[in-house]
Design a protein around this motif. Structure first.
Motif, PDB file in Angstrom:
ATOM      1  N   CYS A  27       0.846  -1.196   0.000  1.00  0.00           N
ATOM      2  CA  CYS A  27       0.000   0.000   0.000  1.00  0.00           C
ATOM      3  C   CYS A  27       0.883   1.247   0.000  1.00  0.00           C
ATOM      4  CB  CYS A  27      -0.894  -0.021   1.236  1.00  0.00           C
ATOM      5  SG  CYS A  27      -1.882   1.466   1.399  1.00  0.00           S
ATOM      6  N   CYS A  36      -1.725   6.519  -0.197  1.00  0.00           N
ATOM      7  CA  CYS A  36      -1.932   7.630  -1.134  1.00  0.00           C
ATOM      8  C   CYS A  36      -2.490   8.871  -0.427  1.00  0.00           C
ATOM      9  CB  CYS A  36      -2.936   7.214  -2.207  1.00  0.00           C
ATOM     10  SG  CYS A  36      -2.411   5.751  -3.074  1.00  0.00           S
ATOM     11  N   CYS A  87      -9.211   3.982  -2.931  1.00  0.00           N
ATOM     12  CA  CYS A  87      -9.751   2.720  -2.415  1.00  0.00           C
ATOM     13  C   CYS A  87     -10.865   3.000  -1.413  1.00  0.00           C
ATOM     14  CB  CYS A  87      -8.647   1.923  -1.732  1.00  0.00           C
ATOM     15  SG  CYS A  87      -7.814   2.859  -0.435  1.00  0.00           S
ATOM     16  N   CYS A 113      -8.149   1.143  -6.521  1.00  0.00           N
ATOM     17  CA  CYS A 113      -6.834   1.324  -5.875  1.00  0.00           C
ATOM     18  C   CYS A 113      -5.881   2.014  -6.852  1.00  0.00           C
ATOM     19  CB  CYS A 113      -6.291  -0.044  -5.467  1.00  0.00           C
ATOM     20  SG  CYS A 113      -4.573  -0.046  -4.955  1.00  0.00           S
ATOM     21  N   VAL A 114      -5.165   3.020  -6.354  1.00  0.00           N
ATOM     22  CA  VAL A 114      -4.262   3.804  -7.219  1.00  0.00           C
ATOM     23  C   VAL A 114      -3.159   2.912  -7.809  1.00  0.00           C
ATOM     24  CG1 VAL A 114      -2.663   5.760  -7.268  1.00  0.00           C
ATOM     25  CG2 VAL A 114      -4.769   5.909  -5.923  1.00  0.00           C
TER      26      VAL A 114
HETATM   27  S1  SF4 Z   1      -5.502   3.369  -3.267  1.00  0.00           S
HETATM   28 FE1  SF4 Z   1      -4.361   1.407  -3.053  1.00  0.00          FE
HETATM   29  S2  SF4 Z   1      -2.247   2.053  -2.717  1.00  0.00           S
HETATM   30 FE2  SF4 Z   1      -3.513   3.884  -2.351  1.00  0.00          FE
HETATM   31  S3  SF4 Z   1      -3.972   3.908  -0.144  1.00  0.00           S
HETATM   32 FE3  SF4 Z   1      -5.635   2.727  -1.101  1.00  0.00          FE
HETATM   33  S4  SF4 Z   1      -4.941   0.563  -1.015  1.00  0.00           S
HETATM   34 FE4  SF4 Z   1      -3.136   1.858  -0.650  1.00  0.00          FE
END
Ligand code: SF4
Ligand SMILES: Cc1cc2nc3c(=O)[nH]c(=O)nc-3n(C[C@H](O)[C@H](O)[C@H](O)COP(=O)(O)OP(=O)(O)OC[C@H]3O[C@@H](n4cnc5c(N)ncnc54)[C@H](O)[C@@H]3O)c2cc1C
Length: 502
Positions: A46, A49, A54, A105-106
Motif C-alpha cells: 500500500c 496515497c 480505495c 486502488c491507485v
Molecule cells: S488506493 Fe491502493 S495504494 Fe492507495 S492507499 Fe488505497 S490501497 Fe493503498
C-alpha cells in the motif's frame, strides 16, 4: 505508510486455492487460510496515497491505508479497531466481496492492485484468533424497541448498529435460520456457515434477539408490528426471481436457481432440503444435478454458484448461457479507473469447468412424453447500438436456431423486487419504478415509523452494499427515535467509540 518501497518490491499474491479435483469433492471453502506473513507483505504494497481512492471505492468507506499500515506493524488490535469502525462483518466481505476498493486502488493503474480484500479477511480472522472480538454492550438502554424484518446482511448490520445505540432490537426471520442469502443463497464453498454462526453468537451476547420461523405479515400482522415496536426496519431482500415464461416452462427439470442453491446449503447443514422454507416459493422436491446435462440461464453471481454446485453434484455437463454480449477481457474505455470495470469475470466455479456462451436467447424448453425436460432450443443474438438512442438492441441471427441437450435448467436471470404481497402491501408502502420500497433517506415515504435497507430498497446488489445500507438505515431510525444520532455510517466509531445515547 508501512514500507515506502513495498509496492516496488512485492508482487500481489493471494492464498492458494485448493486444487479443483479436491475441492469438487466437498463444500469446504476454496481458499487456504491467510497467514500473518502473507498479510504483512501484501499490506506493505500500500502506497498510503494522499487521496486514497480505495476508501472512496468502498461503499462502507473502509479506512484502508490506515488498516494496511497497522497490519504492516503487526498491530492487529489497531487494525481490527479501524476495520470494524466502518464494517460490522469483515468476515463476510473479506470472503465474498467483489472488492470495488481494489478496482479503484491507485496502484491498480499500472500494477496489480493492493490485495485489500485478503488483508481484510486476515485482520478479522486474526482478531477472532486473538480473542479481540468481544461483545460490545451499549452503556445504557433507551427503552425504545425496534423490529428488523429479514436477517440478511442488511438486517444484521442494522440490528448491530441499533443495538449499539442502546435500542432493544428484535430481528425477525421467516426462514428457520438467520443469515438471509448468506445462509441460504451463497454456497458453503464461498462462505462457510460456521462464519455466520460465530458472528451471531457475539450479536446474541450483545443483547439482540433473533426470532426465526416468523413470516412477518402472516405470523405477525402489520398493525401488531407497528403497535409493538417504536420503529420497523424492512430488510427483506429482493426475493422475486425473474422468470422465463416460454414454452415448456412447466416441464420437470426447470427450476429457479434459488430452489437449487438453498436446498444444497440445507443439505450441507444437515437440514432436510425440502423442508418448508416458510413463506418461500422455493419448495419443489429434491433437485440433483448428478449425471445430468445442466444449463444455467444467466451469467451473474447466482448463475456461477449454480455452476459450482452442479460440478460438486457430478453433473454430466455444465453450460452457462447469457443473453448479453461477452464483456471485454480487460478494463474498457467506457469504465476507466477508478470506476468499477465492466469486464469479463471468471469465478472459482468457472475455473472448475463450465462451457460459457454469450449473446444467446432461450426460445423453448423441450420435453419428452413424460413431461421431463430433455433439451433447450436456443438462438444466437446479434447486438448492435441503435444510432438514435445509443442503446444496445438485439436481433436473432438467421439460421442459428438449434437445440442443446439439457435435463436440468436453472433460471438465474436476476431478481425483480421484494415480495410485495403480504407485509409490504399491508403496510401501504409506496414503491419506486422498479417495485422496490420507496424511501427518503431510508425512511418510507408513506409511514414515518417504517424504514428500509438493502436489496428490498436498492434492488438486487451486493453484501457490502447491504451492510452499508443497514448502517445508514440504523442511523436514520436512531435520529427518528432520539432526535439526533451518534451513529455514523462511515468511520465514526474511531472518533466516537462510545456512541450509545447518554
Ligand atoms: S488506493 Fe491502493 S495504494 Fe492507495 S492507499 Fe488505497 S490501497 Fe493503498
Ligand atoms: C446466489 C447468490 C449469490 C450471491 N453472491 C454474492 C457474492 O458472492 N458477493 C456479494 O457481495 N453478493 C452476492 N450476492 C448478493 C447478496 O447476497 C445480496 O445483495 C445480499 O444478501 C442482500 O442482503 P439483504 O439483507 O438486503 O437481503 P437478503 O440477504 O436477501 O435477506 C433477506 C431476508 O429477509 C427474509 N424475509 C423476507 N420476507 C420476510 C418476511 N415477510 N418475514 C420475515 N423474513 C422475511 C428472507 O427470508 C431473507 O432471509 C448473491 C446473491 C445470490 C442470490
Amino acid at each position: 505508510m508501512g514500507k515506502p518501497t513495498g509496492f516496488l518490491e512485492f508482487e500481489r499474491e493471494l492464498p492458494k486455492k485448493r486444487p479443483v479435483e479436491v475441492r469438487l469433492k466437498d463444500y469446504q471453502e476454496i481458499e487456504a487460510a491467510p497467514t500473518d506473513a502473507g498479510a504483512k507483505t501484501q499490506a506493505a504494497r500500500c502506497m498510503d496515497c494522499g487521496i486514497p481512492f480505495c476508501h472512496n471505492g468502498c461503499p462502507l468507506g473502509n479506512i484502508i491505508p490506515e488498516f494496511n499500515d497497522a497490519v504492516y506493524d503487526e498491530n492487529w488490535a489497531l487494525a481490527y479497531d479501524i476495520l470494524t469502525s466502518t464494517n460490522n462483518f469483515p468476515e463476510f466481505t473479506g470472503r465474498i466481496c467483489p472488492a470495488p476498493c481494489e478496482a479503484s486502488c491507485v496502484l491498480g493503474i499500472n500494477k496489480p492492485a493492493v490485495a485489500i480484500e485478503f488483508i481484510e479477511k486476515s485482520i478479522i480472522e486474526k482478531a477472532f484468533e486473538l480473542d479481540l472480538v468481544k461483545p460490545r454492550l451499549p452503556k445504557k438502554r433507551t427503552g425504545k424497541k425496534v423490529a428488523v424484518v429479514g436477517s440478511g446482511p442488511a438486517g444484521l448490520a442494522a440490528s448491530s448498529q441499533l443495538n449499539q445505540a442502546g435500542h432493544s432490537v428484535v430481528l425477525l426471520e421467516r426462514a428457520d435460520q438467520i443469515g438471509g442469502l448468506l445462509r441460504y443463497g451463497i454456497p458453503d464453498f464461498k462462505l462457510n456457515k460456521g462464519v455466520i454462526d460465530r458472528r451471531l453468537k457475539v450479536m446474541q451476547e450483545e443483547g439482540i434477539e433473533f426470532r426465526t420461523n416468523v413470516n412477518v405479515g402472516v405470523d405477525i400482522k402489520s398493525d401488531e408490528l407497528l403497535n409493538e415496536f417504536d420503529a420497523v426496519v424492512l430488510t427483506m431482500g429482493s426475493t422475486v426471481p425473474r422468470d422465463l415464461k416460454i414454452e415448456g416452462r412447466n416441464l420437470k427439470g426447470v427450476h429457479f436457481a434459488m430452489e437449487f442453491l438453498s436446498q444444497q446449503n440445507k443439505r450441507v447443514a444437515g437440514i432436510d432440503p425440502v423442508v418448508d422454507h416458510r413463506g418461500s416459493e422455493y419448495v419443489n422436491g429434491q433437485i440433483r444435478a448428478t449425471d445430468k446435462h445442466v444449463v444455467v440461464i444467466g451469467g451473474g453471481d447466482t448463475g456461477s454458484d449454480c455452476v459450482g454446485t452442479s460440478g460438486r453434484h457430478g453433473a454430466k455437463s455444465v453450460t452457462q448461457i447469457e443473453l448479453m454480449p461477452i464483456p471485454p477481457k480487460e478494463r474498457d474505455a467506457s469504465t476507466p479507473w477508478p470506476n468499477w470495470p465492466m469486464m469479463l469475470r471468471t469465478s472459482t466455479s468457472h475455473e472448475e469447468g463450465a462451457d460459457r456462451h454469450w449473446s444467446i436467447n432461450t426460445k423453448e424448453f423441450i420435453g419428452d412424453e413424460e413431461g421431463n425436460l430433455v433439451a433447450l432450443k436456443i438462438v444466437d443474438l446479434d447486438w448492435q447500438k441503435d444510432p438514435e438512442s445509443g442503446r444496445l438492441q438485439m436481433k436473432e441471427v438467421m439460421g442459428s436456431e438449434r437445440t442443446i441437450p439439457c435435463d436440468l435448467a436453472f433460471l438465474a436471470a436476476g431478481f425483480l423486487h421484494p415480495q410485495q404481497e403480504g407485509l409490504l402491501n399491508e403496510l401501504g408502502l409506496a414503491y419506486d419504478d422498479r417495485g422496490n420500497v420507496k424511501t427518503h433517506l431510508y425512511q418510507s415515504t408513506t409511514n414515518e415509523k417504517v424504514f428500509a435497507a438493502g436489496d428490498c430498497r436498492r434492488g438486487q446488489s451486493l453484501v457490502v452494499w447491504a451492510i452499508s445500507e443497514g448502517r445508514e438505515a440504523a442511523r436514520a431510525v436512531d435520529e427518528y427515535l432520539m432526535g439526533e444520532s451518534f451513529l455514523e455510517a462511515k468511520a465514526v466509531s474511531m472518533l466516537n467509540p462510545d456512541f450509545a445515547h447518554a
